[in-house]
Design a protein around this motif. Structure first.
Motif, PDB file in Angstrom:
ATOM      1  N   UNK A  26       0.834  -1.195   0.000  1.00 53.02           N
ATOM      2  CA  UNK A  26       0.000   0.000   0.000  1.00 53.02           C
ATOM      3  C   UNK A  26       0.865   1.241   0.000  1.00 53.02           C
ATOM      4  N   UNK A  27       0.224   2.392  -0.102  1.00 53.72           N
ATOM      5  CA  UNK A  27       0.978   3.633  -0.229  1.00 53.72           C
ATOM      6  C   UNK A  27       1.781   3.961   1.023  1.00 53.72           C
ATOM      7  N   UNK A  28       2.935   4.551   0.801  1.00 56.88           N
ATOM      8  CA  UNK A  28       3.782   5.018   1.890  1.00 56.88           C
ATOM      9  C   UNK A  28       3.564   6.513   2.059  1.00 56.88           C
ATOM     10  N   UNK A  31      -0.075   9.470   1.267  1.00 55.71           N
ATOM     11  CA  UNK A  31      -1.172   8.797   0.558  1.00 55.71           C
ATOM     12  C   UNK A  31      -1.901   7.828   1.484  1.00 55.71           C
ATOM     13  N   UNK A  32      -1.167   7.182   2.384  1.00 56.87           N
ATOM     14  CA  UNK A  32      -1.809   6.262   3.324  1.00 56.87           C
ATOM     15  C   UNK A  32      -2.738   7.031   4.257  1.00 56.87           C
ATOM     16  N   UNK A  33      -2.346   8.233   4.640  1.00 53.04           N
ATOM     17  CA  UNK A  33      -3.204   9.072   5.478  1.00 53.04           C
ATOM     18  C   UNK A  33      -4.504   9.410   4.782  1.00 53.04           C
ATOM     19  N   UNK A  34      -4.459   9.633   3.466  1.00 51.00           N
ATOM     20  CA  UNK A  34      -5.682   9.897   2.705  1.00 51.00           C
ATOM     21  C   UNK A  34      -6.626   8.704   2.765  1.00 51.00           C
ATOM     22  N   UNK A  35      -6.074   7.506   2.649  1.00 49.08           N
ATOM     23  CA  UNK A  35      -6.887   6.289   2.702  1.00 49.08           C
ATOM     24  C   UNK A  35      -7.505   6.137   4.090  1.00 49.08           C
ATOM     25  N   UNK A  36      -6.707   6.370   5.115  1.00 46.55           N
ATOM     26  CA  UNK A  36      -7.219   6.242   6.485  1.00 46.55           C
ATOM     27  C   UNK A  36      -8.317   7.260   6.756  1.00 46.55           C
ATOM     28  N   UNK A  57     -19.055   4.907  -0.251  1.00 50.25           N
ATOM     29  CA  UNK A  57     -17.910   4.004  -0.142  1.00 50.25           C
ATOM     30  C   UNK A  57     -16.660   4.816   0.176  1.00 50.25           C
ATOM     31  N   UNK A  58     -15.603   4.128   0.512  1.00 46.65           N
ATOM     32  CA  UNK A  58     -14.334   4.785   0.815  1.00 46.65           C
ATOM     33  C   UNK A  58     -13.871   5.612  -0.384  1.00 46.65           C
ATOM     34  N   UNK A  59     -14.059   5.100  -1.585  1.00 49.30           N
ATOM     35  CA  UNK A  59     -13.603   5.828  -2.779  1.00 49.30           C
ATOM     36  C   UNK A  59     -14.334   7.157  -2.967  1.00 49.30           C
ATOM     37  N   UNK A  60     -15.540   7.282  -2.400  1.00 44.61           N
ATOM     38  CA  UNK A  60     -16.260   8.556  -2.488  1.00 44.61           C
ATOM     39  C   UNK A  60     -15.530   9.670  -1.733  1.00 44.61           C
ATOM     40  N   UNK A  61     -14.704   9.310  -0.773  1.00 47.95           N
ATOM     41  CA  UNK A  61     -14.012  10.288   0.055  1.00 47.95           C
ATOM     42  C   UNK A  61     -12.524  10.406  -0.252  1.00 47.95           C
TER      43      UNK A  61
END
Length: 97
Positions: A26-28, A31-36, A57-61
């Motif tokens: 996964x992203x380092x 970008x990982x913060x965006x997913x979280x 969904x998560x992708x909406x955000x």
């Protein structure tokens, strides 16, 4: 650190290894913060979604930083520019000086 400094310290083989690692794990970094953050936002929105409606969904955000995949024709871009101009109360001057 600049890209030049990075390349001076790290060879292309190591850089390729880090890229492969990121693709697996996964992203380092940021970008990982965006997913979280998107995961938390989707969970909050989901519990507050009325029954019968599709929960987001998560992708909406997820912010979309790389917009190079979104291609618009010159005509579509012109229409968007005209709509933005009109919404801001602008006018179009069609006369030439």
């Amino acid at each position: 650190m600049t890209v030049r400094e990075l390349l001076a310290r790290m060879g292309s083989a190591e850089l390729a290894e880090w890229r492969a690692y990121e693709q697996i794990s996964g992203p380092l970094g940021g970008a990982r913060g965006d997913v979280q953050a998107a995961l938390v936002a989707a969970a909050i929105a989901s519990v507050n979604t009325p029954k019968g409606k599709r929960p987001p969904s998560v992708s909406d955000f997820m912010p979309r930083w790389d917009r190079t995949k979104i291609r618009k024709s010159p005509e579509e871009l012109f229409k968007l520019a005209m709509a933005a101009n009109a919404s801001l109360g602008g006018t179009v001057n069609t006369t030439t000086p």
